[in-house]
Design an enzyme around this catalytic site. Structure first.
Site, PDB file in Angstrom:
ATOM      1  N   TYR A   3      22.848  49.751-123.946  1.00 54.49           N
ATOM      2  CA  TYR A   3      21.557  49.833-123.263  1.00 54.49           C
ATOM      3  C   TYR A   3      21.125  48.431-122.845  1.00 54.49           C
ATOM      4  CZ  TYR A   3      16.631  50.497-122.319  1.00 54.49           C
ATOM      5  OH  TYR A   3      15.415  50.509-121.698  1.00 54.49           O
TER       6      TYR A   3
ATOM      7  N   GLU B  25      16.407  49.199-115.461  1.00 51.89           N
ATOM      8  CA  GLU B  25      16.964  49.772-116.680  1.00 51.89           C
ATOM      9  C   GLU B  25      18.381  50.282-116.424  1.00 51.89           C
ATOM     10  OE1 GLU B  25      15.501  53.618-118.233  1.00 51.89           O
ATOM     11  OE2 GLU B  25      15.104  52.535-120.081  1.00 51.89           O
TER      12      GLU B  25
END
Ligand code: ADP
Ligand code: MG
Length: 398
Positions: free
Chosen positions: A119, A207
């Site tokens: 992530y 993101e």
């Protein structure tokens, strides 16, 4: 403003980020033609909507056993079959809310072999007033669970704006992601690239979930979600051109045409207020008295009668709205202009729900007189507290 995954990837690719080859399509015919040009043998068909959680999402029309919004395919024929099923269907994910979003575009991408899913996001960290990286080794579709259950697995690193991403920053991030060898070298090149794109394009969020490590050691951006600061869009016509109006609330689009600060919400009390602070306070006090606002709306200072009228029409057109609260503290904004705007709007579209008006400040007497003489069924209020109680009572009684 948000953009689609494929647009975000194209943009990041221009800056030098590694992505897979892929094509955006709007029809099964296009899918057939373009998928054949991808290397294969593995393809991924990805719903393009402005919401995450697509992989675990479900299509409303297709029943609980159908596959989700991100699908693997092993041949062009399989790609096309999936495209036929997905296009036009409504995808419901954790982020879309129960209504879901209609899928009008699909992105067909070369399938990757995945060894690790990481992530990574870049955002504006308001607590330190800097752009920060947030990374975790636990990437993939369950990052929300990681944030709740093991927040220590999420590492944040703020970047000094004078220095940009230094080698030292890069090493810290690569360590946090436990990257070694080729993947580490790739990532040390990637971090500054992402930072540059973020700053130059005035992003508010970037993101990447997941950022993957492949068996050959190289890293790749496998998903990308990008939001931009609307206040800076004027200097990025290339970005503004990516806006997809079908993803936005029609009421918000109408409001933006009139330069109104408007955000649609889930409640049933429509609010017309001047000043963002007063608008926030109005929403708070509605909640305090046990109801929910249907919108945030700041008509701004010095708004014209036309603008007030447009605002009032947007509120009344919302079938969710069961009552309206006009709360104005006239400074630069004059109460009589508000009153004229409301009266003009009601003349055009009528008024089928209770209306509570609280006016204070510049030209308040004139404003009240205009409303009184209009023959409108207005419930007037003395102050914010009184106004909130009256509209909540009116809506609950209705
Ligand atoms: P979302 O976050 O909206 O669910 P993602 O783009 O992250 O959508 O895709 C969900 C999952 O699908 C990823 O975590 C990954 O495991 C898999 N996936 C996505 N794109 C590819 C690809 N090109 N090759 C292989 N697997 C993929
Ligand atoms: Mg994802």
């Amino acid at each position: 403003m948000n953009i689609h995954e494929y647009q975000a990837k194209r943009l990041l690719h221009e800056y030098g980020a590694p992505i897979a080859s892929g094509v955006a399509v709007y029809s099964a015919e296009q899918a057939e033609e373009w998928a054949a040009r991808l290397p294969g043998p593995l393809y991924v068909v990805k719903s393009q909507i402005h919401a995450g959680g697509r992989g675990k999402g479900r299509f409303k029309e297709l029943g609980p056993d159908a596959k989700g919004g991100v699908r693997l395919a092993h041949s062009v024929a399989e790609v096309v079959a999936n495209v036929r099923e997905m296009l036009g269907s409504t995808l419901v994910t954790k982020q879309t809310g129960p209504a879901g979003k209609q899928v009008n575009r699909l992105y067909i991408e070369d399938g990757a072999d995945i060894e690790r899913e990481l992530y990574l996001s870049v955002l504006v960290d308001r607590t330190v007033g800097r752009v920060a990286f947030v990374v975790s080794t636990e990437g993939g579709m369950d990052i929300e669970t990681v944030a709740e259950e093991s927040p220590e697995k999420i590492v944040t690193l703020a970047i000094d704006p004078d220095q940009g991403v230094t080698r030292k920053d890069g090493v810290k991030l690569a360590d946090a992601l436990k990257l070694e060898g080729v993947a580490r070298e790739d990532s040390l090149k990637l971090f500054p690239v992402l930072y540059k794109a973020f700053v130059e394009k005035d992003m508010s969020l970037l993101e990447i979930n997941p950022l993957i490590v492949m068996p050959n050691g190289h890293v790749r951006v496998l998903d990308a979600k990008v939001s931009f600061d609307n206040n800076a869009l004027f200097r990025h016509p290339d970005i503004a051109a990516l806006r997809d109006l079908s993803e936005e609330d029609p009421k918000e689009i109408e409001a933006s045409k009139h330069d109104l600060a408007y955000v649609a919400l889930d409640g049933n009390i429509g609010c017309m207020v001047n000043g963002a602070g007063l608008a926030m306070a109005t929403m708070d006090i509605i909640k305090l008295y046990g109801a929910e606002p249907a919108n945030f709306l700041d008509v701004g200072g010095g708004a014209s009668e036309e603008k007030v009228k447009a605002a009032f029409k947007i509120i009344t057109a919302d079938p969710q709205v069961k009552g309206i609260l006009v709360n104005i503290f006239g400074g630069i904004m004059r109460c009589d202009v508000i009153a004229e705007g409301v009266v003009a709007a009601v003349k055009e579209v009528g008024l089928k729900v209770p209306l509570v008006v609280r006016l204070e400040g510049t030209n308040v007497e004139l404003g009240k007189k205009i409303l009184d003489n209009s023959g409108l069924n207005v419930i007037s209020a003395d102050d914010l507290d009184d106004a909130a109680q009256k509209i909540v009572a009116a809506v609950k009684g209705a």
